[in-house]
Design an enzyme around this catalytic site. Structure first.
Site, PDB file in Angstrom:
ATOM      1  N   THR A  74       0.832  -1.209   0.000  1.00 23.37           N
ATOM      2  CA  THR A  74       0.000   0.000   0.000  1.00 23.37           C
ATOM      3  C   THR A  74       0.867   1.259   0.000  1.00 23.37           C
ATOM      4  OG1 THR A  74      -1.760  -1.177   1.157  1.00 23.37           O
ATOM      5  CG2 THR A  74      -1.825   1.233   1.265  1.00 23.37           C
ATOM      6  N   ASN A 152      -5.840  -9.245  -7.840  1.00 21.23           N
ATOM      7  CA  ASN A 152      -5.808 -10.072  -6.638  1.00 21.23           C
ATOM      8  C   ASN A 152      -7.025 -10.983  -6.497  1.00 21.23           C
ATOM      9  OD1 ASN A 152      -6.523  -7.195  -6.344  1.00 21.23           O
ATOM     10  ND2 ASN A 152      -7.341  -7.804  -4.361  1.00 21.23           N
ATOM     11  N   GLN A 180       0.611  -8.919  -6.494  1.00 24.08           N
ATOM     12  CA  GLN A 180       0.156 -10.309  -6.616  1.00 24.08           C
ATOM     13  C   GLN A 180       0.975 -11.121  -7.608  1.00 24.08           C
ATOM     14  OE1 GLN A 180      -1.797 -11.994  -4.770  1.00 24.08           O
ATOM     15  NE2 GLN A 180      -2.795 -10.365  -3.614  1.00 24.08           N
ATOM     16  N   SER A 200       5.002  -6.332  -2.299  1.00 21.43           N
ATOM     17  CA  SER A 200       4.713  -6.528  -0.881  1.00 21.43           C
ATOM     18  C   SER A 200       5.309  -7.867  -0.444  1.00 21.43           C
ATOM     19  CB  SER A 200       3.201  -6.536  -0.667  1.00 21.43           C
ATOM     20  OG  SER A 200       2.918  -6.847   0.671  1.00 21.43           O
ATOM     21  N   HIS A 202       4.724  -9.780   2.186  1.00 19.53           N
ATOM     22  CA  HIS A 202       3.916 -10.833   2.809  1.00 19.53           C
ATOM     23  C   HIS A 202       3.133 -11.685   1.811  1.00 19.53           C
ATOM     24  CE1 HIS A 202      -0.327  -9.216   2.980  1.00 19.53           C
ATOM     25  NE2 HIS A 202       0.276  -8.058   2.814  1.00 19.53           N
ATOM     26  N   THR A 238      13.884   4.786   9.988  1.00 17.40           N
ATOM     27  CA  THR A 238      14.906   3.753  10.198  1.00 17.40           C
ATOM     28  C   THR A 238      14.407   2.403   9.697  1.00 17.40           C
ATOM     29  OG1 THR A 238      15.676   5.000  12.099  1.00 17.40           O
ATOM     30  CG2 THR A 238      16.390   2.694  11.960  1.00 17.40           C
ATOM     31  N   CYS A 326      -9.100  -7.345   2.257  1.00 19.23           N
ATOM     32  CA  CYS A 326      -9.461  -6.080   2.880  1.00 19.23           C
ATOM     33  C   CYS A 326     -10.968  -5.855   2.885  1.00 19.23           C
ATOM     34  CB  CYS A 326      -8.774  -4.935   2.154  1.00 19.23           C
ATOM     35  SG  CYS A 326      -7.088  -5.314   1.712  1.00 19.23           S
TER      36      CYS A 326
HETATM   37  N1  PLP Z   1      -2.132  -4.550  -4.289  1.00 17.85           N
HETATM   38  C1  PLP Z   1      -2.682  -5.764  -4.424  1.00 17.85           C
HETATM   39  C2  PLP Z   1      -3.014  -6.266  -5.789  1.00 17.85           C
HETATM   40  C3  PLP Z   1      -2.941  -6.535  -3.303  1.00 17.85           C
HETATM   41  O1  PLP Z   1      -3.515  -7.737  -3.440  1.00 17.85           O
HETATM   42  C4  PLP Z   1      -2.622  -6.019  -2.021  1.00 17.85           C
HETATM   43  C5  PLP Z   1      -2.936  -6.787  -0.792  1.00 17.85           C
HETATM   44  O2  PLP Z   1      -3.834  -7.589  -0.757  1.00 17.85           O
HETATM   45  C6  PLP Z   1      -2.033  -4.745  -1.940  1.00 17.85           C
HETATM   46  C7  PLP Z   1      -1.807  -4.050  -3.096  1.00 17.85           C
HETATM   47  C8  PLP Z   1      -1.659  -4.154  -0.625  1.00 17.85           C
HETATM   48  O3  PLP Z   1      -0.470  -4.727  -0.121  1.00 17.85           O
HETATM   49  P1  PLP Z   1      -0.145  -4.622   1.445  1.00 17.85           P
HETATM   50  O4  PLP Z   1      -1.074  -5.545   2.150  1.00 17.85           O
HETATM   51  O5  PLP Z   1       1.288  -5.045   1.560  1.00 17.85           O
HETATM   52  O6  PLP Z   1      -0.330  -3.203   1.820  1.00 17.85           O
END
Ligand code: PLP
Length: 387
Positions: A74, A152, A180, A200, A202, A238, A326
């Site tokens: 994000t 996603n 993704q 990202s 995770h 940091t 989300c």
């Molecule tokens: N963009 C896409 C396509 C995602 O699927 C996600 C998270 O589900 C994000 C952005 C946001 O990433 P983060 O959770 O690391 O903020």
């Protein structure tokens, strides 16, 4: 039947941390020095971050100096768009799509409230863009085009190489949300020819709370988070040394396992999807079949409420999702499926299954065993809904 094992089919929401990543993080947990400090322990931390940067850059064929670490996907996305409009203060228009993640959509909505105009490109029923519409949307006032590499919810891939070519010919910056796609398909920033690209950690078996932004050499960049001179003056704050090290390890592993995504993961996804579509009546695949991530399957089940199905699946240990992570729990149907004009009813009956290299054949078999009975029960429980 439920043996408290978790059958995890929600890898687009987040992924389990790879054991090698956990080990890498643990191995540096004693490295508490500030990477900006000039003495030994600081230099050691900076060295670890340098190594991780090389690994993340390597995964997408970037140069290490083209990578800045952020807190998440994000932040990377917000930063990319923020930079474009800051370095081009006279340009007040953004082009994006109606199926982006909220990280893009809600930042664009915020900018609209501040006087910017945004074009949200439509998609067709398979979730595909019309590139002529994209080209026509670009105008003198356009600061940036931001289009995701992979969706996603449906896994649908967008032709970023072609979109970049259009943007280059029009002299407009191009950012892609590759959150993704990274780790699931080969991503090469030189081939994609993008100016900015978001990642990202995770989503590729590293911890939450760390991400990266690729900034092509020569692209003017205005920082989003302002303060100290970390990340070459492009992102203050940091650095989280341990998690960045984990991210580096995850990037290295992702590069090693890319072929597994195309073979094992895709085979399991296809087995799951084909069996559901052929053995459970009234099921439909959402999104383009071919131009798609190898791990994602979005399926709608006639006469079944997706939220009820998810609750029943959870009872037997299966994790899946009805929209992006989300929006789970919200009553709004998925904006992606709505943009595909599948209708609110079908959108509310749709489930996303997303796999990873940690899924096994046994897990897929288990899901295929429990699913038909649950779907039947839910359909019988709401007979008035049959039409
Ligand atoms: N963009 C896409 C396509 C995602 O699927 C996600 C998270 O589900 C994000 C952005 C946001 O990433 P983060 O959770 O690391 O903020």
């Amino acid at each position: 039947m439920f043996d408290s094992k978790i059958y995890y089919f929600d890898n687009n929401a987040t992924t389990q941390i790879a054991p090698e990543v956990a080990e890498a993080i643990n191995s540096v947990s004693g490295e508490w020095g500030n990477p900006s400090s000039a003495y030994g322990i600081g230099r050691r931390a900076a060295g670890l971050i340098k190594e991780a940067r090389e690994k993340v850059a390597g995964l997408i064929n970037a140069k290490p100096q083209e990578i800045i670490f952020t807190s998440c996907g994000t932040e990377s996305i917000n930063s990319a768009i923020h930079s474009a409009i800051t370095v081009h203060p006279n340009k007040r228009h953004i082009v994006t799509t109606s199926v982006e993640h909220y990280a893009t959509l809600n930042y664009c909505k915020f900018l609209e409230r501040s006087g910017y105009s945004v074009t949200y490109l439509p998609v067709d029923q398979k979730g595909r863009l019309n590139l002529k519409q994209l080209e026509d949307a670009i105008c003198e006032d356009t600061a940036i085009v931001s289009v995701m590499l992979a969706n996603n919810e449906t896994g649908v891939l967008f032709p970023i190489e072609e979109i970049s070519a259009i943007c280059r010919s029009r002299g407009v910056l191009i950012h892609t949300d590759a959150v993704q796609a990274i780790g699931k398909i080969p991503v090469d920033v030189r081939k994609l020819n993008v100016d900015l690209l978001s990642i990202s950690a995770h989503k590729l078996h590293a911890p939450k709370g760390v991400g990266a932004l690729y900034i092509r050499s020569g692209v003017k960049y205005a920082p989003y988070i302002i303060g100290g001179h970390q990340e070459g003056g492009r992102r203050a704050g940091t650095e989280n040394t341990a998690f960045i090290v984990g991210f580096g390890k995850a990037a290295e592993l992702a590069a090693e396992h890319l072929d597994v995504e195309q073979t094992l993961v895709k085979r399991l996804r296809d087995k799951l999807e084909n069996e559901i579509l052929s053995t459970i009546s009234g099921t439909h695949l959402n999104g383009d079949v071919e131009m798609r991530l190898p791990n994602t399957s979005n399926i709608s089940f006639d006469r079944v409420d997706a939220e009820a199905l998810l609750i029943e699946l959870d009872r037997v240990g299966v994790c899946a999702s009805s929209a992006s992570a989300c929006t789970t729990g919200s009553i709004e149907p998925s904006h992606v499926l709505m943009a595909m004009r599948l209708g609110a009813e079908r959108a509310r009956r749709s489930i996303r299954f997303s796999l990873s290299r940690y899924n096994t054949e046994e897990e897929v078999d288990y899901l295929l065993k429990v699913l038909p009975g649950i779907v039947n029960r839910l359909r019988q429980a709401s007979p008035q809904d049959i039409h």
